[in-house]
Design an enzyme around this catalytic site. Structure first.
Site, PDB file in Angstrom:
ATOM      1  N   VAL A 150       0.811  -1.232   0.000  1.00 11.78           N
ATOM      2  CA  VAL A 150       0.000   0.000   0.000  1.00 11.78           C
ATOM      3  C   VAL A 150       0.842   1.279   0.000  1.00 11.78           C
ATOM      4  O   VAL A 150       0.303   2.358  -0.200  1.00 11.78           O
ATOM      5  CB  VAL A 150      -0.997   0.047   1.192  1.00 11.78           C
TER       6      VAL A 150
ATOM      7  N   SER B 171      -7.201   3.692  15.135  1.00  7.68           N
ATOM      8  CA  SER B 171      -6.834   3.086  16.425  1.00  7.68           C
ATOM      9  C   SER B 171      -7.241   4.044  17.540  1.00  7.68           C
ATOM     10  O   SER B 171      -7.362   5.261  17.299  1.00  7.68           O
ATOM     11  CB  SER B 171      -5.319   2.863  16.484  1.00  7.68           C
TER      12      SER B 171
ATOM     13  N   SER C 169       0.654   8.361  13.240  1.00  8.50           N
ATOM     14  CA  SER C 169       0.106   7.847  11.973  1.00  8.50           C
ATOM     15  C   SER C 169      -1.394   7.634  12.079  1.00  8.50           C
ATOM     16  O   SER C 169      -2.137   7.871  11.125  1.00  8.50           O
ATOM     17  CB  SER C 169       0.808   6.536  11.594  1.00  8.50           C
ATOM     18  N   LYS C 170      -1.861   7.188  13.228  1.00  2.90           N
ATOM     19  CA  LYS C 170      -3.293   6.914  13.365  1.00  2.90           C
ATOM     20  C   LYS C 170      -4.100   8.209  13.528  1.00  2.90           C
ATOM     21  O   LYS C 170      -5.258   8.280  13.117  1.00  2.90           O
ATOM     22  CB  LYS C 170      -3.538   5.955  14.538  1.00  2.90           C
TER      23      LYS C 170
ATOM     24  N   TYR D 234       3.444   5.435  15.897  1.00  3.65           N
ATOM     25  CA  TYR D 234       2.136   4.802  15.718  1.00  3.65           C
ATOM     26  C   TYR D 234       0.966   5.764  15.977  1.00  3.65           C
ATOM     27  O   TYR D 234       0.106   5.928  15.109  1.00  3.65           O
ATOM     28  CB  TYR D 234       2.059   3.542  16.591  1.00  3.65           C
TER      29      TYR D 234
HETATM   30  P1  NAI Z   1      -1.757  -7.780  11.623  1.00  2.00           P
HETATM   31  O1  NAI Z   1      -0.295  -7.615  11.703  1.00  2.00           O
HETATM   32  O2  NAI Z   1      -2.383  -9.040  12.084  1.00  2.00           O
HETATM   33  O3  NAI Z   1      -2.273  -7.473  10.124  1.00  2.00           O
HETATM   34  C1  NAI Z   1      -1.777  -6.388   9.395  1.00  2.00           C
HETATM   35  C2  NAI Z   1      -1.583  -6.829   7.946  1.00  2.00           C
HETATM   36  O4  NAI Z   1      -1.130  -5.701   7.188  1.00  2.00           O
HETATM   37  C3  NAI Z   1      -0.528  -7.931   7.779  1.00  2.00           C
HETATM   38  O5  NAI Z   1      -1.057  -9.029   7.078  1.00  2.00           O
HETATM   39  C4  NAI Z   1       0.581  -7.247   6.991  1.00  2.00           C
HETATM   40  O6  NAI Z   1       1.275  -8.114   6.099  1.00  2.00           O
HETATM   41  C5  NAI Z   1      -0.197  -6.175   6.239  1.00  2.00           C
HETATM   42  N1  NAI Z   1       0.688  -5.108   5.789  1.00  2.00           N
HETATM   43  C6  NAI Z   1       1.720  -4.521   6.461  1.00  2.00           C
HETATM   44  N2  NAI Z   1       2.337  -3.625   5.691  1.00  2.00           N
HETATM   45  C7  NAI Z   1       1.707  -3.633   4.491  1.00  2.00           C
HETATM   46  C8  NAI Z   1       1.908  -2.948   3.264  1.00  2.00           C
HETATM   47  N3  NAI Z   1       2.909  -2.065   3.120  1.00  2.00           N
HETATM   48  N4  NAI Z   1       1.062  -3.208   2.234  1.00  2.00           N
HETATM   49  C9  NAI Z   1       0.066  -4.110   2.361  1.00  2.00           C
HETATM   50  N5  NAI Z   1      -0.149  -4.823   3.495  1.00  2.00           N
HETATM   51  C10 NAI Z   1       0.660  -4.582   4.546  1.00  2.00           C
HETATM   52  O7  NAI Z   1      -2.346  -6.553  12.456  1.00  2.00           O
HETATM   53  P2  NAI Z   1      -3.842  -6.181  12.899  1.00  2.00           P
HETATM   54  O8  NAI Z   1      -3.827  -6.077  14.344  1.00  2.00           O
HETATM   55  O9  NAI Z   1      -4.845  -7.009  12.215  1.00  2.00           O
HETATM   56  O10 NAI Z   1      -3.897  -4.717  12.329  1.00  2.00           O
HETATM   57  C11 NAI Z   1      -4.852  -4.314  11.363  1.00  2.00           C
HETATM   58  C12 NAI Z   1      -5.063  -2.828  11.521  1.00  2.00           C
HETATM   59  O11 NAI Z   1      -5.643  -2.583  12.795  1.00  2.00           O
HETATM   60  C13 NAI Z   1      -3.767  -2.025  11.472  1.00  2.00           C
HETATM   61  O12 NAI Z   1      -3.972  -0.839  10.756  1.00  2.00           O
HETATM   62  C14 NAI Z   1      -3.506  -1.725  12.942  1.00  2.00           C
HETATM   63  O13 NAI Z   1      -2.745  -0.576  13.114  1.00  2.00           O
HETATM   64  C15 NAI Z   1      -4.927  -1.569  13.449  1.00  2.00           C
HETATM   65  N6  NAI Z   1      -5.090  -1.720  14.890  1.00  2.00           N
HETATM   66  C16 NAI Z   1      -4.705  -2.877  15.512  1.00  2.00           C
HETATM   67  C17 NAI Z   1      -4.856  -2.992  16.880  1.00  2.00           C
HETATM   68  C18 NAI Z   1      -4.424  -4.203  17.641  1.00  2.00           C
HETATM   69  O14 NAI Z   1      -4.362  -4.125  18.881  1.00  2.00           O
HETATM   70  N7  NAI Z   1      -4.144  -5.320  16.995  1.00  2.00           N
HETATM   71  C19 NAI Z   1      -5.443  -1.897  17.672  1.00  2.00           C
HETATM   72  C20 NAI Z   1      -5.856  -0.767  16.898  1.00  2.00           C
HETATM   73  C21 NAI Z   1      -5.679  -0.695  15.559  1.00  2.00           C
END
Ligand code: NAI
Length: 260
Positions: free
Chosen positions: A64, A145, A168-169, A165
Site C-alpha cells: 500500500v 486506532s 500515523s493513526k 504509531y
Molecule cells: P496484523 O499484523 O495481524 O495485520 C496487518 C496486515 O497488514 C498484515 O497481514 C501485513 O502483512 C499487512 N501489511 C503490512 N504492511 C503492508 C503494506 N505495506 N502493504 C500491504 N499490506 C501490509 O495486524 P492487525 O492487528 O490485524 O492490524 C490491522 C489494523 O488494525 C492495522 O492498521 C492496525 O494498526 C490496526 N489496529 C490494531 C490494533 C491491535 O491491537 N491489533 C489496535 C488498533 C488498531
C-alpha cells in the site's frame, strides 16, 4: 440470515492477518465479492486455500505504500468484479515491525508510509473507481486506532522513546473526517473504526509479557482486549447500507478504553 453485503464488491487491505482477515471472512459470509490484498503473499495464499474456490474472492499481493500497487489493486478489482463498492484499509504496522537497526527517523517514516500514506493512496484510487458507480457511490472504512484519539499510555513500555504509531493513526482519523466531508455529497461514505488492543500478530509479542498483558487488559472498561471478529462486525456494519447516515465519522471500538 439476510446478507448485508450481497452483490457488493469490496477491496480489503491487510487481509492476510488479524482484523483484515476477520473482515474478509465476515464480508464473504455477508455475500460480498472480496479482493483480498496484502504485502505478505504467503499468508494471502493460506487465506485463499482456507476459503476455497467460491469464485467470490481474488487475492492480490500489493504494497500500500506504492501508488502503482494501490491503483493496480483497484483496477484489477474492477476488471474482475465489474466495479468497486467498498474499501477497507486494514494494512498497518507498528515501529516494532520495522527493522530494529533503523534509526528513529527511518522508523517514523516507515510507520507513516504504511499507516497514513498507504491509507491515503488506497482511498485515492478507490474514490476514482467509486465515482464511476452511476451515482451509487461507495463506502470506505479505515482502521485507525484508539492511538489516533489519545496518546500512547505511559503505563506501557515501547521500544524507541517516541512511537510514530499514534502520529500515523491521528493522520488516519483526520484523513477520514476531511475526505469524508468532501466526498459525502457524492454518496461516498468514509468512516473509521478505532479499535482498542486486539489479539493479532501486531500485539502478540507485546503480550508475551504477562505484566504488560495485564496492564493492557485493565486499560479497557470491559476489562479485556478485543478479538479481530469484534472489530470486523463493526466494519461490516459501517460498510453496509444499514449505515447510510454514517459519514465522516470516527468510531471507537475499544471496550470503553477511551471513555475511561
Ligand atoms: P496484523 O499484523 O495481524 O495485520 C496487518 C496486515 O497488514 C498484515 O497481514 C501485513 O502483512 C499487512 N501489511 C503490512 N504492511 C503492508 C503494506 N505495506 N502493504 C500491504 N499490506 C501490509 O495486524 P492487525 O492487528 O490485524 O492490524 C490491522 C489494523 O488494525 C492495522 O492498521 C492496525 O494498526 C490496526 N489496529 C490494531 C490494533 C491491535 O491491537 N491489533 C489496535 C488498533 C488498531
Amino acid at each position: 440470515m439476510t446478507q448485508r453485503l450481497k452483490d457488493k464488491v469490496a477491496v480489503i487491505t491487510g487481509a492476510a492477518s488479524g482484523i483484515g482477515r476477520a473482515t474478509a471472512l465476515r464480508f464473504l459470509e455477508e455475500g460480498a465479492s472480496v479482493v483480498a490484498t496484502d504485502v505478505n503473499q504467503g499468508a494471502l495464499g493460506t487465506l485463499v486455500e482456507e476459503i476455497g474456490d467460491s469464485g467470490q474472492v481474488e487475492a492480490i499481493a500489493a504494497d500500500v505504500t506504492r501508488r502503482a500497487d494501490t491503483e493496480g489493486v483497484v483496477e484489477k478489482a474492477v476488471t474482475r468484479f465489474g466495479r468497486l463498492d467498498i474499501l477497507v484499509n486494514s494494512a498497518g504496522i507498528t515501529p516494532r515491525t520495522v527493522d530494529p537497526s533503523a534509526d528513529f527517523e527511518a522508523r517514523w517514516d516507515a510507520v507513516m508510509a504504511v499507516n497514513a500514506k498507504g491509507t491515503f493512496l488506497m482511498c485515492h484510487a478507490a474514490v476514482e473507481a467509486m465515482r464511476r458507480n452511476d451515482g451509487n457511490g461507495g463506502a470506505i472504512v479505515n482502521v485507525a486506532s484508539i492511538m489516533g484519539l489519545v496518546g500512547y499510555p505511559t503505563s506501557l513500555p515501547f521500544s524507541d522513546g517516541f512511537t510514530a504509531y499514534p502520529h500515523s493513526k491521528g493522520a488516519v482519523v483526520q484523513l477520514t473526517r476531511d475526505m469524508g466531508v468532501r466526498l459525502a455529497q457524492e454518496g461516498i461514505r468514509i468512516n473509521a473504526v478505532c479499535p482498542g488492543f486486539v489479539y493479532t500478530a501486531l500485539t502478540e509479542n507485546v503480550i508475551d509479557d504477562p505484566e504488560v498483558h495485564e496492564t493492557m487488559r485493565k486499560l479497557h472498561a470491559l476489562g479485556r482486549m478485543g478479538q479481530p471478529e469484534e472489530i470486523a462486525n463493526v466494519i461490516a456494519f459501517l460498510a453496509s447500507d444499514e449505515a447510510s447516515f454514517v459519514a465522516a465519522a470516527v468510531w471507537p471500538v475499544d471496550g470503553g478504553y477511551t471513555a475511561a
